[in-house]
Scaffold this motif. Sequence first.
Motif, PDB file in Angstrom:
ATOM      1  N   LEU A  63     -16.192 -32.755  35.381  1.00 40.04           N
ATOM      2  CA  LEU A  63     -15.647 -33.951  34.742  1.00 40.04           C
ATOM      3  C   LEU A  63     -16.309 -34.185  33.387  1.00 40.04           C
ATOM      4  O   LEU A  63     -17.475 -33.840  33.196  1.00 40.04           O
ATOM      5  CB  LEU A  63     -15.896 -35.181  35.623  1.00 40.04           C
ATOM      6  N   PRO A  64     -15.589 -34.805  32.446  1.00 41.88           N
ATOM      7  CA  PRO A  64     -16.238 -35.148  31.176  1.00 41.88           C
ATOM      8  C   PRO A  64     -17.155 -36.356  31.370  1.00 41.88           C
ATOM      9  O   PRO A  64     -16.884 -37.232  32.194  1.00 41.88           O
ATOM     10  CB  PRO A  64     -15.057 -35.501  30.263  1.00 41.88           C
ATOM     11  N   THR A  65     -18.245 -36.392  30.612  1.00 38.58           N
ATOM     12  CA  THR A  65     -19.134 -37.551  30.662  1.00 38.58           C
ATOM     13  C   THR A  65     -18.436 -38.733  30.005  1.00 38.58           C
ATOM     14  O   THR A  65     -17.392 -38.583  29.349  1.00 38.58           O
ATOM     15  CB  THR A  65     -20.456 -37.272  29.929  1.00 38.58           C
ATOM     16  N   LEU A  66     -19.014 -39.900  30.135  1.00 34.97           N
ATOM     17  CA  LEU A  66     -18.427 -41.103  29.548  1.00 34.97           C
ATOM     18  C   LEU A  66     -18.297 -40.974  28.039  1.00 34.97           C
ATOM     19  O   LEU A  66     -17.260 -41.327  27.455  1.00 34.97           O
ATOM     20  CB  LEU A  66     -19.271 -42.325  29.921  1.00 34.97           C
ATOM     21  N   ASP A  67     -19.318 -40.430  27.383  1.00 33.61           N
ATOM     22  CA  ASP A  67     -19.262 -40.252  25.930  1.00 33.61           C
ATOM     23  C   ASP A  67     -18.185 -39.242  25.524  1.00 33.61           C
ATOM     24  O   ASP A  67     -17.476 -39.435  24.539  1.00 33.61           O
ATOM     25  CB  ASP A  67     -20.619 -39.802  25.389  1.00 33.61           C
ATOM     26  N   GLU A  68     -18.038 -38.171  26.301  1.00 34.53           N
ATOM     27  CA  GLU A  68     -16.992 -37.185  26.004  1.00 34.53           C
ATOM     28  C   GLU A  68     -15.607 -37.792  26.205  1.00 34.53           C
ATOM     29  O   GLU A  68     -14.696 -37.539  25.408  1.00 34.53           O
ATOM     30  CB  GLU A  68     -17.157 -35.963  26.903  1.00 34.53           C
ATOM     31  N   ALA A  69     -15.432 -38.587  27.232  1.00 26.92           N
ATOM     32  CA  ALA A  69     -14.144 -39.234  27.473  1.00 26.92           C
ATOM     33  C   ALA A  69     -13.808 -40.202  26.343  1.00 26.92           C
ATOM     34  O   ALA A  69     -12.667 -40.251  25.875  1.00 26.92           O
ATOM     35  CB  ALA A  69     -14.153 -39.962  28.810  1.00 26.92           C
ATOM     36  N   ARG A  70     -14.804 -40.951  25.896  1.00 27.20           N
ATOM     37  CA  ARG A  70     -14.587 -41.876  24.765  1.00 27.20           C
ATOM     38  C   ARG A  70     -14.195 -41.122  23.514  1.00 27.20           C
ATOM     39  O   ARG A  70     -13.299 -41.540  22.776  1.00 27.20           O
ATOM     40  CB  ARG A  70     -15.852 -42.689  24.519  1.00 27.20           C
ATOM     41  N   ALA A  71     -14.866 -40.003  23.244  1.00 29.50           N
ATOM     42  CA  ALA A  71     -14.548 -39.200  22.054  1.00 29.50           C
ATOM     43  C   ALA A  71     -13.117 -38.669  22.136  1.00 29.50           C
ATOM     44  O   ALA A  71     -12.394 -38.656  21.131  1.00 29.50           O
ATOM     45  CB  ALA A  71     -15.537 -38.048  21.917  1.00 29.50           C
ATOM     46  N   ASN A  72     -12.694 -38.235  23.327  1.00 25.46           N
ATOM     47  CA  ASN A  72     -11.316 -37.763  23.495  1.00 25.46           C
ATOM     48  C   ASN A  72     -10.314 -38.869  23.228  1.00 25.46           C
ATOM     49  O   ASN A  72      -9.291 -38.654  22.577  1.00 25.46           O
ATOM     50  CB  ASN A  72     -11.112 -37.214  24.907  1.00 25.46           C
TER      51      ASN A  72
ATOM     52  N   ILE B  38      -7.490 -38.957  20.296  1.00 28.33           N
ATOM     53  CA  ILE B  38      -6.059 -39.138  20.577  1.00 28.33           C
ATOM     54  C   ILE B  38      -5.499 -40.300  19.766  1.00 28.33           C
ATOM     55  O   ILE B  38      -4.427 -40.200  19.164  1.00 28.33           O
ATOM     56  CB  ILE B  38      -5.829 -39.357  22.088  1.00 28.33           C
ATOM     57  N   LEU B  39      -6.244 -41.411  19.737  1.00 27.70           N
ATOM     58  CA  LEU B  39      -5.782 -42.580  18.977  1.00 27.70           C
ATOM     59  C   LEU B  39      -5.739 -42.282  17.479  1.00 27.70           C
ATOM     60  O   LEU B  39      -4.793 -42.673  16.795  1.00 27.70           O
ATOM     61  CB  LEU B  39      -6.670 -43.786  19.262  1.00 27.70           C
ATOM     62  N   ALA B  40      -6.745 -41.593  16.968  1.00 32.58           N
ATOM     63  CA  ALA B  40      -6.778 -41.264  15.544  1.00 32.58           C
ATOM     64  C   ALA B  40      -5.628 -40.320  15.184  1.00 32.58           C
ATOM     65  O   ALA B  40      -4.990 -40.478  14.147  1.00 32.58           O
ATOM     66  CB  ALA B  40      -8.114 -40.641  15.174  1.00 32.58           C
TER      67      ALA B  40
END
Length: 173
Positions: free
Chosen positions: A126-135, A139-141
């Motif tokens: 699973l991605p870590t919380l920081d990796e999920a936030r970066a993804n 996506i939003l950008a």
Amino acid sequence: MSREQKKNYITEMESQFQNNEAVLVTHYQGLTMSQLDELRSQMREHGIKFKITKNRITKLAIEKTKCKDLSSLFSGATAVAFSDDAIISARILSKFAKTNVNLKLLGGIMGVDVLDQAGVQNVANLPTLDEARANIVGILAASASKFVSILLARSEKMSSLSPENSENNPKEV
């Protein structure tokens, strides 16, 4: 171990099992002391405690905690990783187990969910919380930049159809 030391050990282990979000159980038989030290230092960098257990006493300590379902895993050369982030501890153990075949992941607890060996491997992927936030930010950008480019393209087309451009410079369609 004296009676007093056993009581202290049980109290400490109860606290560790109860107060940590993730508890992962491993077998370490066959690892050298230098390999264990290397694993401990990797885990310590992330605030994870890796403790070699005394099985019989640990089973007594685990009875009164949320981790009582792990009792069957405590046989043989057992060590436990205690952390607040199951993903990082599972990743470190999984990566170390790939290079050192003597470390075996047995299972664990993440929150209130009991994990088997496959569950620990899934958590490690699973991605870590920081990796999920970066993804999510990526996506939003990307969506925002696509939206802006669509609006700019539309406005460029509209400007080419404006009355000033159409009278002076007729364009082919």
